[in-house]
Design a protein around this motif. Structure first.
Motif, PDB file in Angstrom:
ATOM      1  N   LEU A   1      -3.367  -9.011   9.059  1.00  0.00           N
ATOM      2  CA  LEU A   1      -4.170  -7.889   8.575  1.00  0.00           C
ATOM      3  C   LEU A   1      -5.656  -8.081   8.867  1.00  0.00           C
ATOM      4  O   LEU A   1      -6.409  -7.102   8.969  1.00  0.00           O
ATOM      5  CB  LEU A   1      -3.947  -7.713   7.072  1.00  0.00           C
TER       6      LEU A   1
ATOM      7  N   CYS B   1      -8.043 -10.240   1.858  1.00  0.00           N
ATOM      8  CA  CYS B   1      -6.964 -11.067   2.401  1.00  0.00           C
ATOM      9  C   CYS B   1      -6.881 -12.417   1.724  1.00  0.00           C
ATOM     10  O   CYS B   1      -5.804 -13.024   1.644  1.00  0.00           O
ATOM     11  CB  CYS B   1      -7.165 -11.240   3.908  1.00  0.00           C
TER      12      CYS B   1
ATOM     13  N   LEU C   1      -2.514   5.097   4.471  1.00  0.00           N
ATOM     14  CA  LEU C   1      -3.563   4.083   4.389  1.00  0.00           C
ATOM     15  C   LEU C   1      -4.896   4.699   4.800  1.00  0.00           C
ATOM     16  O   LEU C   1      -5.004   5.344   5.850  1.00  0.00           O
ATOM     17  CB  LEU C   1      -3.207   2.905   5.307  1.00  0.00           C
TER      18      LEU C   1
ATOM     19  N   TYR D   1       5.744  -5.849   6.744  1.00  0.00           N
ATOM     20  CA  TYR D   1       5.748  -6.857   5.684  1.00  0.00           C
ATOM     21  C   TYR D   1       6.286  -6.299   4.373  1.00  0.00           C
ATOM     22  O   TYR D   1       6.942  -7.025   3.608  1.00  0.00           O
ATOM     23  CB  TYR D   1       4.340  -7.437   5.492  1.00  0.00           C
ATOM     24  N   THR D   2       6.031  -5.026   4.116  1.00  0.00           N
ATOM     25  CA  THR D   2       6.577  -4.426   2.894  1.00  0.00           C
ATOM     26  C   THR D   2       8.100  -4.462   2.921  1.00  0.00           C
ATOM     27  O   THR D   2       8.752  -4.829   1.935  1.00  0.00           O
ATOM     28  CB  THR D   2       6.088  -2.970   2.754  1.00  0.00           C
TER      29      THR D   2
ATOM     30  N   PHE E   1       1.004 -12.216   6.545  1.00  0.00           N
ATOM     31  CA  PHE E   1       0.491 -10.858   6.317  1.00  0.00           C
ATOM     32  C   PHE E   1      -1.032 -10.871   6.318  1.00  0.00           C
ATOM     33  O   PHE E   1      -1.690 -10.066   7.002  1.00  0.00           O
ATOM     34  CB  PHE E   1       1.033 -10.346   4.979  1.00  0.00           C
TER      35      PHE E   1
ATOM     36  N   ASP F   1       1.553  -3.346   7.644  1.00  0.00           N
ATOM     37  CA  ASP F   1       1.888  -3.165   6.225  1.00  0.00           C
ATOM     38  C   ASP F   1       3.357  -2.767   6.059  1.00  0.00           C
ATOM     39  O   ASP F   1       4.062  -3.285   5.192  1.00  0.00           O
ATOM     40  CB  ASP F   1       0.973  -2.101   5.628  1.00  0.00           C
TER      41      ASP F   1
ATOM     42  N   MET G   1       0.850  -1.188   0.000  1.00  0.00           N
ATOM     43  CA  MET G   1       0.000   0.000   0.000  1.00  0.00           C
ATOM     44  C   MET G   1       0.881   1.231   0.000  1.00  0.00           C
ATOM     45  O   MET G   1       1.780   1.345   0.819  1.00  0.00           O
ATOM     46  CB  MET G   1      -0.890  -0.011   1.243  1.00  0.00           C
TER      47      MET G   1
END
Length: 600
Positions: free
Chosen positions: A91, A15, A5, A184-185, A87, A181, A1
């Motif tokens: 999430l 998901c 956000l 994990y990014t 993730f 986010d 993202m």
């Protein structure tokens, strides 16, 4: 993202699509694993068996490089899969919180704006004027209410407090999702392969770092479910209850845990540990301290033997760099063999080239010998503890650690867990298990036998080159009468170390302490009984074991082969054929055929 956000983005995230993407990476990982398996078990085996010469050698080298490349793809794609699944799992929690807040806002006829603020309608009555209290807008805060600064009361409208609470819930959900986010990014962006077709040691070092990063993300998602504190039989049931996809994820992210978990099937442990071996090599590559370089040499030597293959086939049941290193190798599948022996090495053993050259060969020789009498036999070398080491400045028998039982007692629970795991995963109803202790390893086997319940499911115990096992009678080792066996070479000084009390008297005038002094004192400290350094001599009549014939071996020093040459020959057919054959007979369940020797 990208960017900030918004609640609309979080609400609409599917998901399940992240999990679909994870499945795709999983399929890529599985295809790479299948390709590696075909190279290792079909192409290389066929080529080495049928072709010779420079061209064949070049082809073998290239195929091994290709296998290593596929292993790299398998590992990295598996890490991406787990990261995406984790993730999606994480999430879902803030997404659920957001949707609940939006539902509450809708039920109250509140309006949620793009920035997450919440407008509420007019309600209530001004106590002075009687007019309806106007509506307003509440801006949310992600700071927990208990930590936030007190807010001035801006409206007596009963909707104001409810709108503020909903706005705060939305802000907290967005903050939580944004943090997830970002984590994990960052990790997913690191899971990128370098250009080129050749996987180098440096790239495996990167893989080790990637695995560590993904583990940090997946601990709650995967690791917490691993039954590390449960008995091996329960771990076996846990593994059998996982789906194929779950097993693949555990193998990709936690090969060290799964590979060293007693109760997991041998083929699974072998696959996990072969992957972990590469990760360990990559991690140690960049270190220049002596311990790391020593273990790196040992890991590489084990890796070479695994790649070379051979018969009986090797199974890597454990590998690690903790302490002096860990390595458990089986020759033959211990799950499908009816007879399984586990040999515990002793003094001076560590994860190094010498271990890979000598101790692995002892297990292989035992497996080959046992299979002459029963093809359904496997033999294991178990380095699952820190055996006493000897500093260069001290004599062979001078280390304080070998003078005491502490290392043996520390290793005993791990050995018993391993033996319990063998019993749990073996496919036979009448499995025959043998525990073999050499040198200080016999003291470790003795300590394991003295644990509550003894060594799980063991039928026979073999003690060779033993300085004593911590008990005075064979019957105290927890197996049936006549099922404790001992081999003691006439010229093996370790089997003749006097007791601590004797040596203290004998060396008083020599000013030489500990086991070296005991040996140097010789007959001076021998007062005619059967006591050794760690208790009663296992080769004595008083101990009550079945002594089998071994070669006398070279004499210490005078035959020009060092201080204890006879101490290392028990397993080696070319050095002591009768001893190796007797060990093989016991390990294969044919102890009635051993060549017996007289007690000391």
């Amino acid at each position: 993202m990208n960017g900030t956000l918004t609640w609309a983005q979080l609400r609409e995230v599917k998901c399940s699509e992240l999990e679909d993407a994870a499945d795709g990476w999983g399929r890529a990982s599985n295809r790479a694993d299948a390709a590696r398996d075909r190279i290792d078990k079909q192409l290389l085996v066929g080529l080495e068996a049928s072709q010779e010469g420079e061209a064949a050698e070049a082809a073998v080298t290239r195929l091994r490089d290709l296998s290593r490349n596929f292993q790299y793809v398998y590992t990295e794609c598996g890490l991406v899969r787990t990261a995406l699944n984790s993730f999606a799992q994480e999430l879902r929690a803030p997404q659920r919180k957001l949707r609940d807040a939006l539902e509450d806002a809708g039920g109250l006829k509140f309006t949620v704006h793009e920035d997450g603020s919440v407008s509420y309608p007019a309600a209530g009555e001004n106590r002075i004027t009687g007019d309806e209290l106007p509506g307003g807008t509440a801006a949310g805060s992600a700071v927990p209410r208990l930590l936030a600064q007190p807010r001035p009361l801006t409206s007596q409208n009963p909707n104001a407090a409810m709108a503020q609470e909903i706005a705060d819930r939305i802000a907290r959900a967005l903050g939580e999702a944004g943090e997830i986010d970002a984590r994990y990014t960052g990790t997913l962006r690191k899971l990128a392969a370098r250009d080129g077709l050749k996987v180098t040691d440096a790239m495996w070092a990167d893989v080790s770092g990637d695995a560590t990063a993904v583990r940090g993300l997946a601990d709650e998602y995967l690791r917490d479910a691993i039954p590390q504190d449960r008995p091996p039989a329960e771990r076996k049931s846990w593994w059998e209850g996982l789906t194929r996809e779950e097993r693949e994820e555990y193998l990709a992210v936690y090969p060290d845990l799964i590979g060293n978990l007693d109760g997991i099937p041998a083929e699974v442990r072998d696959a996990a540990n072969r992957d972990n071996l590469q990760l360990l090599i990559g991690r140690l590559e960049g270190r220049d301290d002596e311990r790391s370089q020593t273990q790196l040499a040992g890991l590489r030597a084990i890796g070479e033997q695994l790649r070379d293959g051979g018969n009986p086939p090797m199974y890597l049941l454990g590998i690690g760099d903790e302490g002096n290193g860990r390595a458990i190798v089986s020759y033959g599948n211990p799950d499908t063999a009816r007879n399984v022996s586990a040999y515990v090495p002793g003094l001076g053993t560590a994860l190094d080239e010498e271990f890979a050259r000598s101790d692995l060969k002892r297990a292989r020789d035992t497996a080959i010998g046992a299979q002459k009498y029963d093809e359904s036999s496997a033999a294991i070398v178990w380095l699952g503890y820190d055996a006493p080491q000897i500093p260069d400045s001290e004599s062979l028998l001078g280390n304080a650690a070998v003078a005491g039982p502490e290392r043996a007692e520390e290793g005993a629970p791990a050995f018993n867990s391993f033996m319990s795991g063998l019993a749990a995963t073996n496919q036979h109803d009448d499995t025959h298990l043998t525990a073999i202790g050499h040198s200080y390893g016999s003291r470790t086997v003795g300590a394991a036998a003295q644990q509550e319940g003894g060594i799980p499911d063991v039928d026979d115990i073999v003690l060779v080159g033993s300085p004593g096992v911590g008990v005075d009678h064979a019957q105290d080792l927890g197996v049936e009468r006549g099922h404790v066996f001992v081999g003691a070479a006439e010229n093996d000084p370790v089997t003749k170390l006097p007791s601590k009390q004797q040596s203290a008297l004998a060396v008083a005038g020599l000013c030489v302490a500990g086991p070296p002094g005991a040996y140097l004192a010789g007959e001076v400290g021998d007062v005619g009984d059967d006591d050794l350094w760690f208790g009663k001599d296992p080769a004595s009549k008083a101990f009550g074991a079945r002594r089998f014939e071994v070669d006398d071996g070279p004499r210490p020093i005078v035959d020009g082969e060092g201080v204890t040459p006879a101490h290392s020959n028990y397993f080696t057919p070319v050095r002591d054929a009768v001893s190796a054959d007797n060990i093989a007979l016991i390990a294969s369940g044919n102890s009635s055929e051993i060549k017996a020797d007289r007690w000391r």
